[in-house]
Design a protein around this motif. Structure first.
Motif, mmCIF file in Angstrom:
data_model
loop_
_atom_site.group_PDB
_atom_site.id
_atom_site.type_symbol
_atom_site.label_atom_id
_atom_site.label_comp_id
_atom_site.label_asym_id
_atom_site.label_seq_id
_atom_site.Cartn_x
_atom_site.Cartn_y
_atom_site.Cartn_z
ATOM 1 N N ARG A 63 11.910 -19.144 -50.232
ATOM 2 C CA ARG A 63 11.535 -17.757 -49.905
ATOM 3 C C ARG A 63 10.209 -17.389 -50.569
ATOM 4 O O ARG A 63 9.342 -16.781 -49.949
ATOM 5 C CB ARG A 63 12.629 -16.788 -50.365
ATOM 6 C CG ARG A 63 13.807 -16.723 -49.428
ATOM 7 C CD ARG A 63 14.750 -15.584 -49.779
ATOM 8 N NE ARG A 63 15.442 -15.756 -51.046
ATOM 9 C CZ ARG A 63 16.547 -16.465 -51.218
ATOM 10 N NH1 ARG A 63 17.101 -17.089 -50.195
ATOM 11 N NH2 ARG A 63 17.103 -16.563 -52.393
ATOM 12 N N LEU A 64 10.031 -17.775 -51.837
ATOM 13 C CA LEU A 64 8.777 -17.484 -52.535
ATOM 14 C C LEU A 64 7.596 -18.184 -51.877
ATOM 15 O O LEU A 64 6.515 -17.610 -51.733
ATOM 16 C CB LEU A 64 8.876 -17.888 -54.012
ATOM 17 C CG LEU A 64 9.781 -17.034 -54.883
ATOM 18 C CD1 LEU A 64 9.956 -17.679 -56.263
ATOM 19 C CD2 LEU A 64 9.225 -15.638 -55.025
ATOM 20 N N ALA A 65 7.796 -19.440 -51.481
ATOM 21 C CA ALA A 65 6.718 -20.185 -50.816
ATOM 22 C C ALA A 65 6.377 -19.549 -49.474
ATOM 23 O O ALA A 65 5.203 -19.444 -49.104
ATOM 24 C CB ALA A 65 7.126 -21.646 -50.631
ATOM 25 N N GLY A 66 7.372 -19.096 -48.744
ATOM 26 C CA GLY A 66 7.129 -18.434 -47.466
ATOM 27 C C GLY A 66 6.372 -17.138 -47.647
ATOM 28 O O GLY A 66 5.469 -16.813 -46.874
ATOM 29 N N ALA A 67 6.728 -16.381 -48.687
ATOM 30 C CA ALA A 67 6.027 -15.125 -48.961
ATOM 31 C C ALA A 67 4.575 -15.390 -49.355
ATOM 32 O O ALA A 67 3.676 -14.645 -48.984
ATOM 33 C CB ALA A 67 6.745 -14.359 -50.062
ATOM 34 N N ALA A 68 4.336 -16.456 -50.091
ATOM 35 C CA ALA A 68 2.969 -16.781 -50.516
ATOM 36 C C ALA A 68 2.101 -17.165 -49.321
ATOM 37 O O ALA A 68 0.906 -16.869 -49.290
ATOM 38 C CB ALA A 68 2.984 -17.904 -51.539
#
Length: 126
Positions: free
Chosen positions: A101-106
């Motif tokens: 999720r964090l990678a997708g948001a970045a």
């Protein structure tokens, strides 16, 4: 307490020795307690301590340590390290999903989400 995360208790070792002498246990590593590394509320992962070094540098009048520095190394345990259904495996899945999720948001975030404006970054040639 930290030292007890990298070694079994004396009671566990004595019991394993007693059972092995009776032939009722096969020699295998004693399972250590599940250790969690928590780096914020959204980053909790199962780990195994691989290194623990304690350097005691100051002592009271009874030679009890009152100042120490620590060096700790650990390995994040994955589903390859934990049996199916183990609580640590479920924690790893949750950690991995949060990382995704964090990678997708970045990927979708702009410079503004980092507190930067387009004019704040200059690219030079060295």
């Amino acid at each position: 307490m930290l030292e007890m995360l990298v070694q079994p208790t004396s009671a566990q070792l004595r019991e394993a020795s007693r059972l092995s002498k009776k032939g009722t246990i096969e020699i295998s590593p004693i399972e250590m307690p599940l250790t969690l590394f928590t780096w914020g509320s959204k980053r909790v992962m199962p780990v195994r301590l691989t290194e623990l070094s304690i350097n005691e540098s100051a002592f009271d009048v009874h030679l009890n340590p009152i100042r120490a520095s620590l060096s700790i190394g650990f390995k994040v345990l994955t589903v390859s390290d934990l049996p199916l259904g183990h609580p640590g495996a479920e924690l790893y899945y949750a950690h991995l999903a949060q990382k995704e999720r964090l990678a997708g948001a970045a990927r979708t975030a702009g410079l503004g989400s980092l507190g930067l404006r387009p004019g704040d970054i200059t690219v030079g040639r060295g």
